[in-house]
Motif scaffolding. Structure first.
Motif, PDB file in Angstrom:
ATOM      1  N   PRO A  58       0.681  -1.123  -0.216  1.00 20.95           N
ATOM      2  CA  PRO A  58      -0.161  -0.194  -0.132  1.00 20.95           C
ATOM      3  C   PRO A  58       1.296   0.924  -0.044  1.00 20.95           C
ATOM      4  CG  PRO A  58      -0.842  -1.335   1.659  1.00 20.95           C
ATOM      5  CD  PRO A  58       0.366  -2.411   1.706  1.00 20.95           C
ATOM      6  N   LYS A  59       2.001   1.616   0.525  1.00 17.88           N
ATOM      7  CA  LYS A  59       2.632   2.649   0.189  1.00 17.88           C
ATOM      8  C   LYS A  59       3.154   3.016  -0.590  1.00 17.88           C
ATOM      9  CE  LYS A  59       7.425  -0.295   2.057  1.00 17.88           C
ATOM     10  NZ  LYS A  59       7.806  -0.032   0.030  1.00 17.88           N
ATOM     11  N   ASP A  60       3.336   1.812  -1.502  1.00 16.61           N
ATOM     12  CA  ASP A  60       3.964   1.861  -3.020  1.00 16.61           C
ATOM     13  C   ASP A  60       2.471   2.313  -4.067  1.00 16.61           C
ATOM     14  OD1 ASP A  60       6.372   1.563  -2.405  1.00 16.61           O
ATOM     15  OD2 ASP A  60       6.077  -0.981  -2.263  1.00 16.61           O
ATOM     16  N   ILE A  61       1.503   2.663  -3.424  1.00 12.77           N
ATOM     17  CA  ILE A  61       0.669   2.731  -4.443  1.00 12.77           C
ATOM     18  C   ILE A  61       0.060   4.129  -4.125  1.00 12.77           C
ATOM     19  CG2 ILE A  61      -2.123   2.165  -5.099  1.00 12.77           C
ATOM     20  CD1 ILE A  61      -1.483  -0.908  -3.788  1.00 12.77           C
ATOM     21  N   PHE A  62      -0.707   4.843  -4.761  1.00  9.44           N
ATOM     22  CA  PHE A  62      -1.150   6.092  -4.171  1.00  9.44           C
ATOM     23  C   PHE A  62      -2.113   5.870  -3.876  1.00  9.44           C
ATOM     24  CE2 PHE A  62       1.258   6.709  -9.233  1.00  9.44           C
ATOM     25  CZ  PHE A  62       2.202   8.255  -8.067  1.00  9.44           C
ATOM     26  N   VAL A  63      -2.240   7.679  -2.939  1.00 10.31           N
ATOM     27  CA  VAL A  63      -4.067   7.515  -2.382  1.00 10.31           C
ATOM     28  C   VAL A  63      -5.053   7.195  -3.332  1.00 10.31           C
ATOM     29  CG1 VAL A  63      -4.882   8.695  -0.881  1.00 10.31           C
ATOM     30  CG2 VAL A  63      -2.661   8.811  -0.255  1.00 10.31           C
ATOM     31  N   GLU A  64      -4.863   8.055  -4.146  1.00  5.98           N
ATOM     32  CA  GLU A  64      -5.997   8.286  -5.456  1.00  5.98           C
ATOM     33  C   GLU A  64      -6.643   6.848  -5.804  1.00  5.98           C
ATOM     34  OE1 GLU A  64      -3.062   9.770  -5.826  1.00  5.98           O
ATOM     35  OE2 GLU A  64      -3.860  11.404  -5.744  1.00  5.98           O
ATOM     36  N   TYR A  65      -5.617   6.301  -5.641  1.00 10.26           N
ATOM     37  CA  TYR A  65      -5.960   4.116  -5.936  1.00 10.26           C
ATOM     38  C   TYR A  65      -5.943   3.295  -4.936  1.00 10.26           C
ATOM     39  CZ  TYR A  65      -4.174   6.013 -10.365  1.00 10.26           C
ATOM     40  OH  TYR A  65      -4.037   6.787 -11.752  1.00 10.26           O
ATOM     41  N   GLY A  66      -5.886   4.069  -3.410  1.00 10.37           N
ATOM     42  CA  GLY A  66      -6.459   2.950  -2.581  1.00 10.37           C
ATOM     43  C   GLY A  66      -5.773   2.531  -1.264  1.00 10.37           C
ATOM     44  N   GLY A  67      -4.377   3.371  -1.898  1.00  4.62           N
ATOM     45  CA  GLY A  67      -3.220   2.975  -1.343  1.00  4.62           C
ATOM     46  C   GLY A  67      -2.943   4.408  -0.347  1.00  4.62           C
ATOM     47  N   THR A  68      -1.022   4.362  -0.091  1.00  6.54           N
ATOM     48  CA  THR A  68      -0.949   5.535   0.626  1.00  6.54           C
ATOM     49  C   THR A  68       0.149   6.782   1.260  1.00  6.54           C
ATOM     50  OG1 THR A  68       0.646   3.820   2.082  1.00  6.54           O
ATOM     51  CG2 THR A  68      -1.303   4.060   3.355  1.00  6.54           C
ATOM     52  N   ASN A  69       0.362   5.924  -0.700  1.00  7.61           N
ATOM     53  CA  ASN A  69       1.493   7.137  -0.952  1.00  7.61           C
ATOM     54  C   ASN A  69       1.062   8.633  -1.522  1.00  7.61           C
ATOM     55  OD1 ASN A  69       3.876   7.891  -2.332  1.00  7.61           O
ATOM     56  ND2 ASN A  69       4.194   6.271  -4.069  1.00  7.61           N
ATOM     57  N   THR A  70       1.706   9.209  -1.084  1.00  4.66           N
ATOM     58  CA  THR A  70       1.298  10.627  -0.911  1.00  4.66           C
ATOM     59  C   THR A  70       2.471  11.743  -1.673  1.00  4.66           C
ATOM     60  OG1 THR A  70       2.201  11.558   1.201  1.00  4.66           O
ATOM     61  CG2 THR A  70      -0.362  10.578   0.649  1.00  4.66           C
ATOM     62  N   ALA A  71       3.802  10.935  -2.276  1.00  2.00           N
ATOM     63  CA  ALA A  71       4.005  11.697  -2.949  1.00  2.00           C
ATOM     64  C   ALA A  71       3.714  12.690  -4.323  1.00  2.00           C
ATOM     65  CB  ALA A  71       5.089  10.367  -3.346  1.00  2.00           C
ATOM     66  N   ASP A  72       4.530  13.718  -4.475  1.00  2.00           N
ATOM     67  CA  ASP A  72       3.578  14.715  -5.809  1.00  2.00           C
ATOM     68  C   ASP A  72       4.941  14.262  -6.897  1.00  2.00           C
ATOM     69  OD1 ASP A  72       2.268  16.335  -7.251  1.00  2.00           O
ATOM     70  OD2 ASP A  72       3.552  18.068  -5.871  1.00  2.00           O
ATOM     71  N   TYR A  73       4.304  13.794  -7.845  1.00  2.00           N
ATOM     72  CA  TYR A  73       4.878  13.467  -8.752  1.00  2.00           C
ATOM     73  C   TYR A  73       4.249  14.538  -9.567  1.00  2.00           C
ATOM     74  CZ  TYR A  73       6.523   9.267  -7.395  1.00  2.00           C
ATOM     75  OH  TYR A  73       7.531   8.533  -6.107  1.00  2.00           O
ATOM     76  N   PRO A  74       4.774  15.485 -10.249  1.00  2.00           N
ATOM     77  CA  PRO A  74       4.518  16.986 -10.808  1.00  2.00           C
ATOM     78  C   PRO A  74       3.814  16.402 -12.582  1.00  2.00           C
ATOM     79  CG  PRO A  74       6.609  17.603 -10.230  1.00  2.00           C
ATOM     80  CD  PRO A  74       5.968  16.234  -9.500  1.00  2.00           C
ATOM     81  N   HIS A  75       4.988  15.753 -13.191  1.00  2.00           N
ATOM     82  CA  HIS A  75       4.371  15.077 -15.176  1.00  2.00           C
ATOM     83  C   HIS A  75       3.182  14.332 -14.365  1.00  2.00           C
ATOM     84  CE1 HIS A  75       6.862  12.366 -12.635  1.00  2.00           C
ATOM     85  NE2 HIS A  75       6.647  11.231 -13.899  1.00  2.00           N
ATOM     86  N   ILE A  76       2.681  13.512 -13.573  1.00  2.00           N
ATOM     87  CA  ILE A  76       1.776  13.384 -13.524  1.00  2.00           C
ATOM     88  C   ILE A  76       0.139  14.043 -12.965  1.00  2.00           C
ATOM     89  CG2 ILE A  76       0.387  10.709 -12.527  1.00  2.00           C
ATOM     90  CD1 ILE A  76       3.317   9.889 -12.433  1.00  2.00           C
ATOM     91  N   THR A  77      -0.695  13.694 -14.549  1.00  2.00           N
ATOM     92  CA  THR A  77      -1.990  14.027 -13.981  1.00  2.00           C
ATOM     93  C   THR A  77      -2.613  13.370 -12.997  1.00  2.00           C
ATOM     94  OG1 THR A  77      -1.350  15.350 -16.431  1.00  2.00           O
ATOM     95  CG2 THR A  77      -4.068  15.433 -14.847  1.00  2.00           C
ATOM     96  N   LYS A  78      -3.140  14.060 -11.533  1.00  2.00           N
ATOM     97  CA  LYS A  78      -4.274  13.256 -10.971  1.00  2.00           C
ATOM     98  C   LYS A  78      -5.515  12.836 -11.641  1.00  2.00           C
ATOM     99  CE  LYS A  78      -0.967  14.219  -7.314  1.00  2.00           C
ATOM    100  NZ  LYS A  78      -0.901  13.882  -6.118  1.00  2.00           N
ATOM    101  N   PRO A  79      -5.871  11.801 -11.645  1.00  2.00           N
ATOM    102  CA  PRO A  79      -7.561  11.872 -11.965  1.00  2.00           C
ATOM    103  C   PRO A  79      -8.565  12.860 -11.399  1.00  2.00           C
ATOM    104  CG  PRO A  79      -7.174   9.971 -11.125  1.00  2.00           C
ATOM    105  CD  PRO A  79      -5.355  10.807 -10.690  1.00  2.00           C
TER     106      PRO A  79
END
Length: 79
Positions: A58-79
């Motif tokens: 879960p720490k490797d899955i973005f929060v938006e996808y049900g995980g706990t990773n809150t890292a900000d990747y500015p080159h990725i458009t969030k849903p």
């Protein structure tokens, strides 16, 4: 790079959030591939949180996808 030249050696490949056309094309292409390779690829039109959790921490899955990773990747458009 082993996976590039020897796809049978690759682990599971999860492709999520794809347009329907990708699923349709995959269904045609996979008939031409080795069944071992095909069995390792899973394509989803959505984000199957339960499947992601089967293969990822879960720490490797973005929060938006049900995980706990809150890292900000500015080159990725969030849903």
């Amino acid at each position: 790079d082993v996976e590039v030249h020897f796809p049978e050696q690759a682990g599971i490949v999860l492709v999520v959030n794809v347009p329907t056309i990708v699923t349709s094309v995959w269904n045609m292409i996979k008939k031409l591939l080795d069944p071992v390779v095909v069995s390792k690829v899973q394509i989803f039109n959505n984000v199957p949180e339960d499947v992601l959790r089967q293969y990822m921490d879960p720490k490797d899955i973005f929060v938006e996808y049900g995980g706990t990773n809150t890292a900000d990747y500015p080159h990725i458009t969030k849903p």
